[in-house]
Enzyme design. Structure first.
Site, PDB file in Angstrom:
ATOM      1  N   GLN A 219      12.781   7.162 -28.638  1.00 57.05           N
ATOM      2  CA  GLN A 219      12.137   5.913 -28.251  1.00 57.05           C
ATOM      3  C   GLN A 219      11.127   6.078 -27.123  1.00 57.05           C
ATOM      4  OE1 GLN A 219      16.257   3.884 -28.254  1.00 57.05           O
ATOM      5  NE2 GLN A 219      14.858   2.228 -28.686  1.00 57.05           N
TER       6      GLN A 219
ATOM      7  N   GLU B 160      25.186   0.507 -22.199  1.00 51.51           N
ATOM      8  CA  GLU B 160      23.986  -0.246 -22.534  1.00 51.51           C
ATOM      9  C   GLU B 160      24.281  -1.729 -22.427  1.00 51.51           C
ATOM     10  OE1 GLU B 160      21.986   0.444 -26.258  1.00 51.51           O
ATOM     11  OE2 GLU B 160      22.283   2.619 -26.150  1.00 51.51           O
TER      12      GLU B 160
ATOM     13  N   ASN C  25      26.018   8.224 -29.743  1.00 56.49           N
ATOM     14  CA  ASN C  25      25.651   6.840 -29.447  1.00 56.49           C
ATOM     15  C   ASN C  25      25.808   5.959 -30.679  1.00 56.49           C
ATOM     16  OD1 ASN C  25      24.177   4.804 -27.604  1.00 56.49           O
ATOM     17  ND2 ASN C  25      23.079   4.667 -29.536  1.00 56.49           N
ATOM     18  N   GLU C  26      26.572   4.903 -30.544  1.00 53.01           N
ATOM     19  CA  GLU C  26      26.684   3.835 -31.540  1.00 53.01           C
ATOM     20  C   GLU C  26      26.796   4.356 -32.969  1.00 53.01           C
ATOM     21  OE1 GLU C  26      23.560   0.976 -30.971  1.00 53.01           O
ATOM     22  OE2 GLU C  26      24.406   0.232 -29.098  1.00 53.01           O
TER      23      GLU C  26
ATOM     24  N   GLU D 160      11.101   0.386 -30.197  1.00 51.03           N
ATOM     25  CA  GLU D 160      12.400  -0.219 -30.468  1.00 51.03           C
ATOM     26  C   GLU D 160      12.756  -0.125 -31.949  1.00 51.03           C
ATOM     27  OE1 GLU D 160      15.988  -1.534 -29.953  1.00 51.03           O
ATOM     28  OE2 GLU D 160      14.664  -0.965 -28.302  1.00 51.03           O
ATOM     29  N   TRP D 161      12.873   1.123 -32.442  1.00 49.15           N
ATOM     30  CA  TRP D 161      13.320   1.414 -33.787  1.00 49.15           C
ATOM     31  C   TRP D 161      12.515   0.617 -34.825  1.00 49.15           C
ATOM     32  CZ3 TRP D 161      15.468   5.787 -33.053  1.00 49.15           C
ATOM     33  CH2 TRP D 161      16.315   6.018 -31.965  1.00 49.15           C
TER      34      TRP D 161
ATOM     35  N   TRP E 294      20.028  -1.351 -20.358  1.00 45.01           N
ATOM     36  CA  TRP E 294      19.104  -0.945 -21.410  1.00 45.01           C
ATOM     37  C   TRP E 294      17.916  -1.899 -21.349  1.00 45.01           C
ATOM     38  CZ3 TRP E 294      18.824   3.189 -24.523  1.00 45.01           C
ATOM     39  CH2 TRP E 294      17.787   3.184 -25.451  1.00 45.01           C
TER      40      TRP E 294
ATOM     41  N   HIS F 191      21.477  10.560 -30.353  1.00 48.52           N
ATOM     42  CA  HIS F 191      21.085   9.151 -30.363  1.00 48.52           C
ATOM     43  C   HIS F 191      20.177   8.912 -31.573  1.00 48.52           C
ATOM     44  CE1 HIS F 191      20.603   5.449 -27.595  1.00 48.52           C
ATOM     45  NE2 HIS F 191      20.102   5.127 -28.782  1.00 48.52           N
TER      46      HIS F 191
ATOM     47  N   TYR G 212      25.640  -6.384 -26.679  1.00 49.27           N
ATOM     48  CA  TYR G 212      24.463  -7.238 -26.744  1.00 49.27           C
ATOM     49  C   TYR G 212      24.794  -8.688 -27.115  1.00 49.27           C
ATOM     50  CZ  TYR G 212      21.782  -3.017 -26.121  1.00 49.27           C
ATOM     51  OH  TYR G 212      21.267  -1.854 -25.591  1.00 49.27           O
TER      52      TYR G 212
END
Length: 451
Positions: free
Chosen positions: A19, A355, A156-157, A410-411, A403, A112, A284
């Site tokens: 990113q 995050e 990550n995630e 952003e992806w 974050w 990530h 989030y």
């Protein structure tokens, strides 16, 4: 004015390699699955990509000085696996040295989401061998940097990567496998376990993982809605944390679907549940689920659309305010999920919020040279207070990372969404700290004075 935290509580900022780094093919770096995904056309807003991103590769010294200037203790970043595979470890030598010289603790994430395309070509995370390739990659990094980097995050995630990239087709590598994606999740978990083993062997001080978690509630008390919400939570929350923290999958359907059976699965799970020094939580927004209603349109409720043939469907979470990404702002959900994790896992390691943040479409710097982002300040204040509430409720939380440090790629949302405390002009790449940056600095100063 500010929430207060126990002595020793650590503040930080987070980023990820794809990113921010750019330098897409420098020093022989091969493509990642995200380079392939973004070159496909129509997959990212406005056809944007991360080939330049925000050029952190060439501007890292300036970026690290800005991050340190906020008074944080920790900087969480990630390595680019394709860059390491190409042998460009000199960049990470320089980056780590600069982080330490700035008085920050480096807290890198091994993976990530930017899998080398050459590994995707042999099956990606659907191929068990990819987990062993991550262990090799971990060895390369810890042998080179372990004299200076002592604190590590493995993955990550995994839940988001599996859902968006393997079950659906909204993120790289866009497989669209539905529930057939469960082996990709298991192999990431196995990679985590193997990485922990490698890091321990080479003397890592602390090892953790970063997992996204969120409360899931049924839309009504009807049994079918409760069952749908339970299954969705098992797939998106507990499929990844239960093996790490309990040593098994949350139900037999998931256990049977991961593609590994019998004694081999038992050996994998034993490896996956290796002791952790901390558990990272990315938060989030919460989610609300109902059993699908025939003929009802569920598109646009979440960032990605759940296929209509799944046994659960999302409905909008009630919220007085949303981010400009459309995400519900529910700070109490962070308190709720932290307490839920504490109750579900009696041996839960100390938690770090690895995050938490929000995208607002901030204006460019005004005539005064400032970026006024009052909504982000309110968001961060409310969520830090939610962390403090969880600590009061008995959850051990040792740190909080925003974050993100900088506006970035952003992806699949491209450059539209701005999460950073530091504004980036995507044309000139000029960096400008936002008002939220100075607010965060003042909060950390007040915390230090209070402790």
């Amino acid at each position: 004015m500010y929430p207060q935290f126990p002595p020793g509580f650590r503040f930080g900022m987070s980023t990820s390699a794809y990113q921010i780094e750019g330098a897409a093919s420098l020093a022989g770096k091969g493509p990642s699955i995200w380079d392939t995904f973004t070159s496909g056309g129509g997959t990212v807003r406005h056809g944007q990509d991360g080939r330049v991103a925000i050029d952190h590769y060439h501007r890292f010294a300036e970026d690290i000085q800005l991050i340190a200037g906020a008074g944080v203790q920790d900087y969480r970043f990630s390595f680019s696996w394709p860059r390491v595979l190409a042998g460009d470890l000199g960049f990470y030598d320089r980056l780590v040295d600069t982080i330490i010289e700035a008085g920050l603790r480096p807290v890198p994430t091994l993976y990530h989401w930017d899998l080398p395309q050459e590994l995707e070509d042999t099956g990606g995370w659907m191929n068990r061998d990819t987990a062993h390739r991550l262990a090799d990659y971990t060895s390369t990094l810890v042998l080179r940097l372990g004299d200076r980097v002592r604190d590590w995050i493995t993955m990550n995630e995994m839940n988001v990567h599996t859902l968006y990239g393997y079950a659906l087709a909204d993120h790289a590598p866009a497989r669209g496998l539905g529930l057939g994606a469960l082996p990709a999740g298991h192999h990431q978990l196995l990679a985590h376990g193997l990485a922990v083993q490698v890091l321990r062997t080479h003397g890592a001080r602390t090892v953790g993982v970063a997992s996204q978690h969120f409360p899931v509630s049924p839309a009504t008390d009807a049994p079918e809605d409760v069952a749908a919400a339970t299954l969705f939570s098992e797939l998106t929350n507990w499929t990844f944390s239960d093996p790490i923290l309990l040593g098994d999958y949350p139900n037999e359907m998931i256990r049977a679907g991961v593609g590994t059976e019998g004694a081999q699965l038992d050996r994998d799970l034993e490896l996956i549940k290796a002791r952790l020094d901390f558990y990272g939580v990315n938060y989030y927004e919460p989610t609300m689920i109902e059993a699908p209603r025939a003929g009802k349109d569920y598109s646009g409720v979440l960032e990605v659309d759940i296929p209509t043939d799944m046994p659960f469907s999302p409905v909008p979470v009630k919220s007085d305010e949303r981010t400009d990404f459309g995400w519900a702002i529910v700070p109490a959900g962070l308190t709720e999920i932290l307490v839920t994790l504490r109750d579900r896992y009696p041996g839960l390691p100390p938690v770090f919020i690895t995050e938490n943040g929000a995208s607002f479409h901030d204006a460019d710097p005004g005539p005064d040279g400032r970026v006024h982002d009052e909504r982000r300040i309110a968001y961060l204040d409310a969520h830090l207070r939610a962390v403090a509430d969880a600590i009061t409720a008995g959850v051990r939380v040792d740190g909080y990372y925003v974050w993100s440090a900088l506006d970035n790629f952003e992806w699949a949302a491209g450059f539209d969404e701005r999460f950073g405390l530091i504004h980036v002009d995507f044309d000139t790449l000029k960096r400008t700290p936002k008002d939220s940056y100075f607010w965060y600095r003042d909060l950390i100063t007040a915390q230090s004075a209070g402790s």
